[in-house]
Write a protein that holds these residues in place. Structure first.
Motif, PDB file in Angstrom:
ATOM      1  N   THR A 152       0.840  -1.198   0.000  1.00 21.25           N
ATOM      2  CA  THR A 152       0.000   0.000   0.000  1.00 21.25           C
ATOM      3  C   THR A 152       0.879   1.253   0.000  1.00 21.25           C
ATOM      4  OG1 THR A 152      -1.774  -1.146   1.179  1.00 21.25           O
ATOM      5  CG2 THR A 152      -1.778   1.266   1.278  1.00 21.25           C
ATOM      6  N   GLU A 153       0.606   2.181  -0.860  1.00 20.79           N
ATOM      7  CA  GLU A 153       1.405   3.401  -0.942  1.00 20.79           C
ATOM      8  C   GLU A 153       1.285   4.221   0.340  1.00 20.79           C
ATOM      9  OE1 GLU A 153       0.431   5.686  -4.361  1.00 20.79           O
ATOM     10  OE2 GLU A 153       0.988   4.107  -5.793  1.00 20.79           O
ATOM     11  N   VAL A 154       2.352   4.886   0.696  1.00 18.95           N
ATOM     12  CA  VAL A 154       2.334   5.764   1.870  1.00 18.95           C
ATOM     13  C   VAL A 154       1.298   6.863   1.648  1.00 18.95           C
ATOM     14  CG1 VAL A 154       3.673   7.385   3.265  1.00 18.95           C
ATOM     15  CG2 VAL A 154       4.745   5.275   2.434  1.00 18.95           C
ATOM     16  N   LYS A 214       6.763   0.728   6.717  1.00 18.91           N
ATOM     17  CA  LYS A 214       7.200   0.060   5.505  1.00 18.91           C
ATOM     18  C   LYS A 214       8.576  -0.582   5.733  1.00 18.91           C
ATOM     19  CE  LYS A 214       3.644   1.429   3.153  1.00 18.91           C
ATOM     20  NZ  LYS A 214       2.486   0.487   3.105  1.00 18.91           N
TER      21      LYS A 214
END
Length: 306
Positions: free
Chosen positions: A141-143, A164
């Protein structure tokens, strides 16, 4: 061919013993140090002084080593909630500077669950599939975005999916002998497929199943690394081979047939047979963790020929 050291600390090992072996692993040029994830000894060992936790151990080793990869064969899915596991592994990866790999399995040893009050559900494999989806989903999942999972066994709502890992992609290992579901899971989630304690013939058959499953899933079969885990027992002569086998309570003939045992030349030859069917990595299961001369011999006379 990569050679990795694979330990079974539940049979009896302190953190200091594991640290000594990990440092020897690094100094002697091996690729990685891996450990099992168990809380109860097996067989005739007394298990003293007691179990160590896999990810606490790897966190310590992450700060005490500099080069070798670190990981589990295999983390038991029954021991940890997937969201918590994703956090733990990401943190240890940061602590190591990006050297962690996650082997994740369903969990199988019922007695250790009873001994330490850990639930042992019937639907372990179904849970494993959700766990893989969650762990890889959280890391992917993108930051700034959130992750939601509405599954049969786990529900996550608007997770920030943090922290992450240091690596852009933590390698995920899946393994086993299952003919259908295991190859399918590996095809979907794994970077590496490992088969433990299998013959050359059985390994070739299972690797073929995984390659076929990967192609059916839209991946190239060679996208995955294929590896074996085998007990190792090497000696300079027959007396030393027998001495090492006796120290781990094993029969030499059985080890020769089902593991990597014998002279350095014998072991190199057998590793070559695994390499010929597509294995590019061997996890050497070292059962006598006090025998550092064994590691030195393997490094000098086996690894040097690979």
């Amino acid at each position: 061919m990569d050679l990795r050291i694979f330990t079974e600390p539940q049979q009896g090992a302190t953190y200091d013993t594991l640290l000594t072996v990990a440092k020897a692993t690094e100094d002697l040029g091996f690729d990685a140090f891996f450990r099992s994830d168990h809380y109860l000894r097996m067989g005739s060992s007394d298990g003293l002084p007691g179990p160590t936790d896999a990810w606490i151990t790897l966190a310590g080793l992450a700060r005490e080593t500099r080069r070798i990869r670190l990981g589990t064969l295999m983390t038991a899915g029954t021991f940890r909630l997937p969201g918590v596991l994703a956090i733990q592994v990401a943190q240890v990866d940061q602590m190591s500077g990006g050297r962690v790999e996650l082997g994740l399995g369903a969990g199988w040893f019922e007695e250790e669950h009873k001994a330490y009050g850990i639930p042992f559900p019937k639907e372990k494999f179904d849970r494993l599939e959700e766990q893989l989806a969650i762990v890889t989903g959280l890391w992917g999942t993108e930051v700034g975005a959130t992750f939601t999972h509405d599954g049969t066994y786990y529900q996550l709502v608007d997770s920030p999916a943090l922290p992450k890992p240091a690596q852009a992609k933590v390698p995920v290992l899946i393994g086993g002998h299952g003919a259908k579901r295991t190859p399918r899971l590996a095809a979907r989630y794994a970077d590496e497929f490992n088969i433990p304690f299998a013959s050359v013939e059985d390994s070739e058959r299972q690797f073929g199943r995984v390659r076929a499953a990967a192609e059916q899933a839209g991946r190239r079969g060679d996208d995955l690394v294929y590896s074996n885990a085998l007990v190792v027992c090497v000696g300079r002569d027959e007396a030393e081979i027998k001495q090492r086998a006796a120290a781990i309570g094993r029969d030499v003939d059985d080890l020769r047939a089902n593991g990597l045992a014998g002279s350095p030349a014998e072991v190199v030859d057998k590793i070559g047979r695994y390499g010929a069917i597509g294995s590019s990595r061997i996890y050497l299961q070292v059962l006598d963790l006090d025998d550092l001369d064994h590691l030195e011999l393997i490094s000098a006379q086996v690894q040097s020929q690979l």
